[in-house]
Motif scaffolding. Structure first.
Motif, PDB file in Angstrom:
ATOM      1  N   ARG A  64     -44.635  31.394 -40.349  1.00 41.63           N
ATOM      2  CA  ARG A  64     -44.417  31.503 -38.901  1.00 41.63           C
ATOM      3  C   ARG A  64     -45.615  30.940 -38.134  1.00 41.63           C
ATOM      4  O   ARG A  64     -45.456  30.198 -37.161  1.00 41.63           O
ATOM      5  CB  ARG A  64     -44.190  32.958 -38.509  1.00 41.63           C
ATOM      6  CG  ARG A  64     -42.867  33.549 -38.961  1.00 41.63           C
ATOM      7  CD  ARG A  64     -42.679  34.950 -38.384  1.00 41.63           C
ATOM      8  NE  ARG A  64     -41.566  35.639 -38.989  1.00 41.63           N
ATOM      9  CZ  ARG A  64     -40.296  35.476 -38.645  1.00 41.63           C
ATOM     10  NH1 ARG A  64     -39.990  34.621 -37.682  1.00 41.63           N
ATOM     11  NH2 ARG A  64     -39.335  36.165 -39.247  1.00 41.63           N
TER      12      ARG A  64
ATOM     13  N   PHE B 248     -45.806  27.084 -38.600  1.00 44.08           N
ATOM     14  CA  PHE B 248     -44.711  26.373 -37.950  1.00 44.08           C
ATOM     15  C   PHE B 248     -44.944  26.261 -36.455  1.00 44.08           C
ATOM     16  O   PHE B 248     -44.538  25.285 -35.818  1.00 44.08           O
ATOM     17  CB  PHE B 248     -43.392  27.099 -38.233  1.00 44.08           C
ATOM     18  CG  PHE B 248     -42.174  26.233 -38.051  1.00 44.08           C
ATOM     19  CD1 PHE B 248     -42.002  25.073 -38.793  1.00 44.08           C
ATOM     20  CD2 PHE B 248     -41.188  26.579 -37.144  1.00 44.08           C
ATOM     21  CE1 PHE B 248     -40.876  24.275 -38.631  1.00 44.08           C
ATOM     22  CE2 PHE B 248     -40.056  25.792 -36.979  1.00 44.08           C
ATOM     23  CZ  PHE B 248     -39.898  24.641 -37.725  1.00 44.08           C
ATOM     24  N   ASP B 249     -45.607  27.262 -35.890  1.00 41.10           N
ATOM     25  CA  ASP B 249     -45.916  27.221 -34.467  1.00 41.10           C
ATOM     26  C   ASP B 249     -47.130  26.344 -34.161  1.00 41.10           C
ATOM     27  O   ASP B 249     -47.324  25.930 -33.016  1.00 41.10           O
ATOM     28  CB  ASP B 249     -46.189  28.641 -33.945  1.00 41.10           C
ATOM     29  CG  ASP B 249     -44.929  29.487 -33.901  1.00 41.10           C
ATOM     30  OD1 ASP B 249     -43.832  28.907 -33.843  1.00 41.10           O
ATOM     31  OD2 ASP B 249     -45.050  30.724 -33.949  1.00 41.10           O
TER      32      ASP B 249
ATOM     33  N   LEU C  66     -36.158  33.849 -42.165  1.00 43.33           N
ATOM     34  CA  LEU C  66     -37.079  33.008 -41.397  1.00 43.33           C
ATOM     35  C   LEU C  66     -36.340  31.810 -40.824  1.00 43.33           C
ATOM     36  O   LEU C  66     -36.498  31.461 -39.649  1.00 43.33           O
ATOM     37  CB  LEU C  66     -38.219  32.557 -42.307  1.00 43.33           C
ATOM     38  CG  LEU C  66     -39.280  31.620 -41.730  1.00 43.33           C
ATOM     39  CD1 LEU C  66     -40.028  32.305 -40.593  1.00 43.33           C
ATOM     40  CD2 LEU C  66     -40.253  31.191 -42.831  1.00 43.33           C
ATOM     41  N   LEU C  67     -35.514  31.176 -41.640  1.00 42.99           N
ATOM     42  CA  LEU C  67     -34.740  30.014 -41.198  1.00 42.99           C
ATOM     43  C   LEU C  67     -33.792  30.398 -40.065  1.00 42.99           C
ATOM     44  O   LEU C  67     -33.665  29.665 -39.076  1.00 42.99           O
ATOM     45  CB  LEU C  67     -33.954  29.441 -42.377  1.00 42.99           C
ATOM     46  CG  LEU C  67     -32.986  28.304 -42.067  1.00 42.99           C
ATOM     47  CD1 LEU C  67     -33.700  27.135 -41.404  1.00 42.99           C
ATOM     48  CD2 LEU C  67     -32.279  27.849 -43.343  1.00 42.99           C
TER      49      LEU C  67
ATOM     50  N   ASP D  16     -34.142  32.726 -37.902  1.00 42.55           N
ATOM     51  CA  ASP D  16     -34.936  32.923 -36.677  1.00 42.55           C
ATOM     52  C   ASP D  16     -35.286  31.589 -36.035  1.00 42.55           C
ATOM     53  O   ASP D  16     -35.221  31.436 -34.808  1.00 42.55           O
ATOM     54  CB  ASP D  16     -36.218  33.695 -36.999  1.00 42.55           C
ATOM     55  CG  ASP D  16     -35.954  35.146 -37.356  1.00 42.55           C
ATOM     56  OD1 ASP D  16     -34.842  35.638 -37.088  1.00 42.55           O
ATOM     57  OD2 ASP D  16     -36.866  35.785 -37.927  1.00 42.55           O
ATOM     58  N   TRP D  17     -35.676  30.613 -36.859  1.00 43.42           N
ATOM     59  CA  TRP D  17     -36.022  29.293 -36.330  1.00 43.42           C
ATOM     60  C   TRP D  17     -34.821  28.642 -35.646  1.00 43.42           C
ATOM     61  O   TRP D  17     -34.934  28.095 -34.556  1.00 43.42           O
ATOM     62  CB  TRP D  17     -36.533  28.392 -37.448  1.00 43.42           C
ATOM     63  CG  TRP D  17     -37.924  28.699 -37.880  1.00 43.42           C
ATOM     64  CD1 TRP D  17     -38.867  29.407 -37.199  1.00 43.42           C
ATOM     65  CD2 TRP D  17     -38.536  28.293 -39.110  1.00 43.42           C
ATOM     66  NE1 TRP D  17     -40.033  29.469 -37.918  1.00 43.42           N
ATOM     67  CE2 TRP D  17     -39.866  28.803 -39.097  1.00 43.42           C
ATOM     68  CE3 TRP D  17     -38.106  27.575 -40.212  1.00 43.42           C
ATOM     69  CZ2 TRP D  17     -40.755  28.591 -40.141  1.00 43.42           C
ATOM     70  CZ3 TRP D  17     -38.986  27.358 -41.255  1.00 43.42           C
ATOM     71  CH2 TRP D  17     -40.300  27.863 -41.230  1.00 43.42           C
ATOM     72  N   ARG D  18     -33.679  28.712 -36.294  1.00 45.19           N
ATOM     73  CA  ARG D  18     -32.486  28.097 -35.712  1.00 45.19           C
ATOM     74  C   ARG D  18     -32.070  28.818 -34.434  1.00 45.19           C
ATOM     75  O   ARG D  18     -31.577  28.194 -33.489  1.00 45.19           O
ATOM     76  CB  ARG D  18     -31.343  28.110 -36.727  1.00 45.19           C
ATOM     77  CG  ARG D  18     -31.567  27.247 -37.983  1.00 45.19           C
ATOM     78  CD  ARG D  18     -31.959  25.834 -37.652  1.00 45.19           C
ATOM     79  NE  ARG D  18     -31.924  24.947 -38.813  1.00 45.19           N
ATOM     80  CZ  ARG D  18     -32.791  23.979 -39.032  1.00 45.19           C
ATOM     81  NH1 ARG D  18     -33.793  23.776 -38.178  1.00 45.19           N
ATOM     82  NH2 ARG D  18     -32.686  23.193 -40.092  1.00 45.19           N
TER      83      ARG D  18
ATOM     84  N   ARG E 249     -35.088  25.507 -33.055  1.00 53.54           N
ATOM     85  CA  ARG E 249     -35.865  24.567 -33.871  1.00 53.54           C
ATOM     86  C   ARG E 249     -34.916  23.759 -34.751  1.00 53.54           C
ATOM     87  O   ARG E 249     -34.062  24.307 -35.446  1.00 53.54           O
ATOM     88  CB  ARG E 249     -36.889  25.308 -34.732  1.00 53.54           C
ATOM     89  CG  ARG E 249     -37.926  26.091 -33.937  1.00 53.54           C
ATOM     90  CD  ARG E 249     -38.779  25.185 -33.037  1.00 53.54           C
ATOM     91  NE  ARG E 249     -39.623  24.282 -33.765  1.00 53.54           N
ATOM     92  CZ  ARG E 249     -40.928  24.464 -33.975  1.00 53.54           C
ATOM     93  NH1 ARG E 249     -41.510  25.555 -33.522  1.00 53.54           N
ATOM     94  NH2 ARG E 249     -41.641  23.575 -34.627  1.00 53.54           N
TER      95      ARG E 249
ATOM     96  N   GLU F 198     -35.937  21.069 -36.967  1.00 57.71           N
ATOM     97  CA  GLU F 198     -36.517  20.351 -38.091  1.00 57.71           C
ATOM     98  C   GLU F 198     -35.629  20.474 -39.329  1.00 57.71           C
ATOM     99  O   GLU F 198     -35.105  21.556 -39.610  1.00 57.71           O
ATOM    100  CB  GLU F 198     -37.907  20.899 -38.416  1.00 57.71           C
ATOM    101  CG  GLU F 198     -38.967  20.567 -37.386  1.00 57.71           C
ATOM    102  CD  GLU F 198     -39.018  21.521 -36.220  1.00 57.71           C
ATOM    103  OE1 GLU F 198     -40.001  21.490 -35.466  1.00 57.71           O
ATOM    104  OE2 GLU F 198     -38.062  22.314 -36.047  1.00 57.71           O
TER     105      GLU F 198
END
Length: 229
Positions: free
Chosen positions: A37, A40-41, A62-63, A65-67, A71, A73
């Motif tokens: 985390r 990534f930030d 984690l993925l 949360d990013w989506r 995010r 990537e």
């Protein structure tokens, strides 16, 4: 190109990192969800390799949360969980690809290159920009049909511009493509690499956008005998 590798097995991580560096990837390694985390930030990555079985949680959480925060990537899940149900779950949670351990390093490299290529909207490895061509797989650069000799850093920098030909890229964004978080970077290092690209590919290849960063310009044939053959 920068890759964030999230893998808690030190031996596996070291092997992947070494293998990717041979193909001009810059790799930073996170060993936990918390570390990932934070990284990534703090860095712009062109792709993420994500293990599921991390010491403080499932990589898929984690993925997700990013989506959820937008995010985009490209993420390749690399895990020992190889059941069909696991693969489906990974893809449904936002993974762009899913590769089971044990794996072949060449296949991992090829999948990463394909993910980055597709995220840039390209269907093939050859990137063309006027008389300038870069093959992202063979790492060969030609200008008006003649081979151009670039250092590893110069090649990575050129690729960063070619991947985002209309974007203004900040100095920090370009440094993320060139260097890992643990590397010491000289204050003028980026300017030196840009100077070399301009000398080898024409002064207009990189445009300076005052106060914002740099943008891809137009290549022109240079008479430098040391850079083109």
């Amino acid at each position: 190109m920068h890759v964030l590798l999230i893998e808690d097995d030190a031996l596996v991580a070291a092997g992947i990192r070494s293998g990717l560096q041979v193909h001009d990837f810059v790799v930073d390694v996170a060993t936990s969800v918390a570390e990932a985390r934070a990284m990534f930030d703090g860095v712009v990555s062109d792709a993420v390799i994500l293990d599921r079985g991390l010491p403080d949680g499932d990589g898929l959480d984690l993925l997700a949360d990013w989506r959820a925060v937008g995010r985009k990537e490209p993420v390749l899940v690399l895990t020992a969980r190889d059941a069909v149900a696991d693969r489906i779950e990974g893809l449904q949670e936002g993974a762009d690809d899913y590769l089971a351990k044990p794996f072949d390093l060449d296949e991992l490299v090829a999948r990463l290159q394909a993910l980055i290529r597709r995220s840039a909207g390209r269907a093939r490895s050859l990137i063309e920009h006027g008389p300038l061509c870069l093959d992202s797989v063979t790492r060969e650069v030609t200008l008006a049909g003649r081979h151009v000799v670039l250092s590893r850093r110069e090649l990575v920098l050129l690729e960063a511009f070619l991947q985002s030909p209309r974007s203004i890229l900040s100095a920090e964004r370009l440094k993320d493509s060139l260097y890992g978080l643990s590397e010491e970077v000289e204050s003028n290092a980026l300017n030196v690499h840009i100077h070399h690209l301009r000398r080898k590919l024409g002064t207009g290849i990189v445009k300076t956008v005052r106060g914002l960063g740099y943008q891809l310009g137009e290549a022109s044939v240079t008479s430098s005998k040391n850079s083109v053959r």
